[in-house]
Motif scaffolding. Sequence first.
Motif, PDB file in Angstrom:
ATOM      1  N   ALA A  14      12.357 -13.942  27.773  1.00 33.70           N
ATOM      2  CA  ALA A  14      12.200 -14.706  29.001  1.00 33.70           C
ATOM      3  C   ALA A  14      12.118 -13.762  30.197  1.00 33.70           C
ATOM      4  N   CYS A  15      11.660 -14.315  31.308  1.00 36.78           N
ATOM      5  CA  CYS A  15      11.564 -13.598  32.572  1.00 36.78           C
ATOM      6  C   CYS A  15      12.935 -12.987  32.897  1.00 36.78           C
ATOM      7  N   PRO A  16      13.088 -11.768  33.349  1.00 35.36           N
ATOM      8  CA  PRO A  16      12.023 -10.830  33.732  1.00 35.36           C
ATOM      9  C   PRO A  16      11.658  -9.824  32.638  1.00 35.36           C
ATOM     10  N   MET A  17      12.063 -10.055  31.397  1.00 36.21           N
ATOM     11  CA  MET A  17      11.905  -9.029  30.364  1.00 36.21           C
ATOM     12  C   MET A  17      10.472  -8.592  30.063  1.00 36.21           C
ATOM     13  N   ILE A  19       7.983  -8.145  31.977  1.00 40.13           N
ATOM     14  CA  ILE A  19       7.563  -7.168  32.988  1.00 40.13           C
ATOM     15  C   ILE A  19       8.382  -5.880  32.863  1.00 40.13           C
ATOM     16  N   VAL A  20       9.672  -6.046  32.627  1.00 41.52           N
ATOM     17  CA  VAL A  20      10.543  -4.866  32.493  1.00 41.52           C
ATOM     18  C   VAL A  20      10.069  -4.000  31.318  1.00 41.52           C
ATOM     19  N   ARG A  23       6.588  -2.336  32.066  1.00 41.94           N
ATOM     20  CA  ARG A  23       6.697  -1.212  32.991  1.00 41.94           C
ATOM     21  C   ARG A  23       7.212   0.031  32.263  1.00 41.94           C
ATOM     22  N   ASP A  47       2.734 -13.287  36.324  1.00 42.56           N
ATOM     23  CA  ASP A  47       3.613 -12.140  36.584  1.00 42.56           C
ATOM     24  C   ASP A  47       2.902 -10.815  36.323  1.00 42.56           C
ATOM     25  N   ALA A  50       0.075 -10.052  38.848  1.00 42.58           N
ATOM     26  CA  ALA A  50       0.600  -9.630  40.151  1.00 42.58           C
ATOM     27  C   ALA A  50       1.199  -8.232  40.050  1.00 42.58           C
ATOM     28  N   TRP A  51       1.936  -7.999  38.976  1.00 45.94           N
ATOM     29  CA  TRP A  51       2.581  -6.697  38.799  1.00 45.94           C
ATOM     30  C   TRP A  51       1.545  -5.585  38.668  1.00 45.94           C
ATOM     31  N   SER A  54      -0.154  -4.826  41.969  1.00 42.95           N
ATOM     32  CA  SER A  54       0.727  -4.129  42.888  1.00 42.95           C
ATOM     33  C   SER A  54       0.943  -2.677  42.458  1.00 42.95           C
TER      34      SER A  54
END
Lengths: 187, 159
Positions: A14-17, A19-20, A23, A47, A50-51, A54
């Motif tokens: 689940a969020c935020p994993m 993206i984590v 990265r 997510d 956008a990530w 950015s």
Amino acid sequence: MIQTDMVVDAKGLACPMPIVKTRKAMKELASGNVMEVQATDKGSTADLKAWATSAGHQYLGTTEQDGTLTHYVRKSNSDEIQDKTYPYVVSNEELETLLTNRAEIVLLDVREEAEYAFGHIPGAKSVPLGDLDADLSMDKDSLIYVICRSGSRSDLAAQKLTNAGFVNVINVVPGMSGWNGVLEKSM
Amino acid sequence: MSETKKTTIVLFSGEYDKAMAAYIIANGAAAYDHEVTIFHTFWGLNALRKEELVSVKKGLLEKLFGKMMPRGADKMGISKMNFAGFGPKMIKHVIQKHNAMTLPQLIDLAQEQDIKLVACTMTMDLLGLQQEELIEDIEYAGVAAYLADAQDGNVNLFI
């Protein structure tokens, strides 16, 4: 299946994993290479997009199968800002005119397979820059137009082809980043 | 990429759900390569408490405060539908069901991602909390240190 250089499994997380994890993995990926992120979190598409934007990476697209989302991201490549040195170039518009007139040309798309899959010019042949050496089966005299995203990788490809003995090689500048014509997907 | 962006969060609340929101945003911001600071003040300090009882010398009032406040992130109540402790049990159950991360896991992840966890020393004094009672690898500071981070922050939140 789209060929990628790295797979990140974030299924069930689940969020935020997602993206984590992405990265973290992105640090290991060589620039210019493509990563696929598998996730089941429905928010991960927005997510990741956008990530990536950015962080300066290139978000290519997302496919969905059986509830699993697969996102494709290409790591930003600082090499692409380098000067283009191959002298023979045409603009996107000139290429478009050639294609409308059905000219006898070979259009080589030297971007990564995933980039090609999410949008390419109909009739373009996918040969990622890294695979170019292995795929030089065309006729040495054929009229070859090379295209990538910004004109840098195609610049390198054009030089490579010329060195390999091809005589009619032309780079398309800027390439897919400025392409407003018809696009085709292959997935 | 341009210079590093900053996210600063003031965690004032001592509820599990609010702290969870703060830590999810913080971990997300760290994934965005932001420099992240969470400034814990008042009830938010409880998120940093060790679970075990640490014996330190305290006055009566401080002892009482220590007893009445949750010892550690896992013991915090929730801001709505707490139902005398039954609410947190329910929320932990759904967290597990949806494979989300629990608050203690989020705090571990935050430390792993080098998020700066700061305890406000002035409120620590008010609530009678001592450094020995808080988890390791955190920083101790006051409002000026927080403002130094926040004034050139791109995201500032008060939770």
